[in-house]
Design a protein around this motif. Structure first.
Motif, PDB file in Angstrom:
ATOM      1  N   ALA A   5      19.042  11.277   5.188  1.00  0.00           N
ATOM      2  CA  ALA A   5      18.226  12.272   4.516  1.00  0.00           C
ATOM      3  C   ALA A   5      18.724  13.702   4.644  1.00  0.00           C
ATOM      4  O   ALA A   5      18.968  13.788   5.795  1.00  0.00           O
TER       5      ALA A   5
ATOM      6  N   LYS B 234      11.096  14.259  12.157  1.00  0.00           N
ATOM      7  CA  LYS B 234      10.667  13.025  11.692  1.00  0.00           C
ATOM      8  C   LYS B 234      11.901  12.000  11.995  1.00  0.00           C
ATOM      9  O   LYS B 234      12.964  12.382  11.825  1.00  0.00           O
ATOM     10  N   LYS B 235      11.649  10.790  12.237  1.00  0.00           N
ATOM     11  CA  LYS B 235      12.410   9.912  12.155  1.00  0.00           C
ATOM     12  C   LYS B 235      11.845   8.740  11.577  1.00  0.00           C
ATOM     13  O   LYS B 235      10.622   8.264  11.661  1.00  0.00           O
ATOM     14  N   ASN B 236      12.563   8.167  10.221  1.00  0.00           N
ATOM     15  CA  ASN B 236      11.884   7.165   9.460  1.00  0.00           C
ATOM     16  C   ASN B 236      10.733   7.344   8.896  1.00  0.00           C
ATOM     17  O   ASN B 236       9.809   6.704   8.806  1.00  0.00           O
ATOM     18  N   GLY B 237      10.571   8.721   8.628  1.00  0.00           N
ATOM     19  CA  GLY B 237       9.378   9.117   8.031  1.00  0.00           C
ATOM     20  C   GLY B 237       8.299   9.414   8.960  1.00  0.00           C
ATOM     21  O   GLY B 237       7.203  10.151   8.601  1.00  0.00           O
ATOM     22  N   ALA B 238       8.313   9.245  10.245  1.00  0.00           N
ATOM     23  CA  ALA B 238       7.281   9.258  11.210  1.00  0.00           C
ATOM     24  C   ALA B 238       7.580  10.564  11.971  1.00  0.00           C
ATOM     25  O   ALA B 238       8.732  10.811  12.372  1.00  0.00           O
TER      26      ALA B 238
ATOM     27  N   LEU C 260      19.082  13.373  15.676  1.00  0.00           N
ATOM     28  CA  LEU C 260      18.318  12.690  14.118  1.00  0.00           C
ATOM     29  C   LEU C 260      19.115  12.556  12.954  1.00  0.00           C
ATOM     30  O   LEU C 260      20.204  13.336  12.966  1.00  0.00           O
ATOM     31  N   HIS C 261      18.996  11.585  12.366  1.00  0.00           N
ATOM     32  CA  HIS C 261      19.864  11.309  11.136  1.00  0.00           C
ATOM     33  C   HIS C 261      19.356  11.896   9.998  1.00  0.00           C
ATOM     34  O   HIS C 261      20.060  12.137   8.918  1.00  0.00           O
ATOM     35  N   GLU C 262      18.305  12.662   9.871  1.00  0.00           N
ATOM     36  CA  GLU C 262      17.916  13.577   9.015  1.00  0.00           C
ATOM     37  C   GLU C 262      18.465  14.985   9.279  1.00  0.00           C
ATOM     38  O   GLU C 262      18.385  15.445  10.334  1.00  0.00           O
TER      39      GLU C 262
END
Length: 108
Positions: free
Chosen positions: A2, A21-25, A95-97
């Motif tokens: 993202a 956030k991670k996976n929306g959380a 983080l991947h975001e």
């Protein structure tokens, strides 16, 4: 991955605030430290070596602030920013975001 987009002046000094956030959380940051890494997308150069520490605003809410310094965004361009969380054992988690920053050259 993202990607969030932020447009700033190349010489910006305004703090950048984020909720991690991670996976929306939301990621709770109690007991953690966070670093903010700014990379030039053209040269892959890390722009903020030596001053990557973030302020954790509310640990339970995963909110941080990074204070840019002179030179973080050079004279303009595109920069991919990553938050790296270090837990109490100093184990990093990138983080991947990501945050894509487009820094516009300073007006003459």
């Amino acid at each position: 991955m993202a990607v969030m987009l932020l447009t700033v002046a190349a010489n910006t000094r305004k703090p950048i605030g984020l909720t991690l956030k991670k996976n929306g959380a939301v990621i709770p940051l109690t007991g953690c430290t966070v670093k903010f890494v700014i990379k030039n997308t053209d040269t892959d150069e890390v722009m903020n070596t030596g001053h990557q520490d973030c302020t954790i605003l509310v640990a339970a809410d995963g909110t941080i602030s990074y204070q840019p310094q002179t030179g973080d965004f050079g004279t303009g361009g595109r920069f991919l920013c990553s938050a790296i969380i270090y837990d109490a054992l100093s184990k990093p988690d990138e983080l991947h975001e990501k945050l894509l920053v487009i820094a516009e050259p300073k007006a003459q």
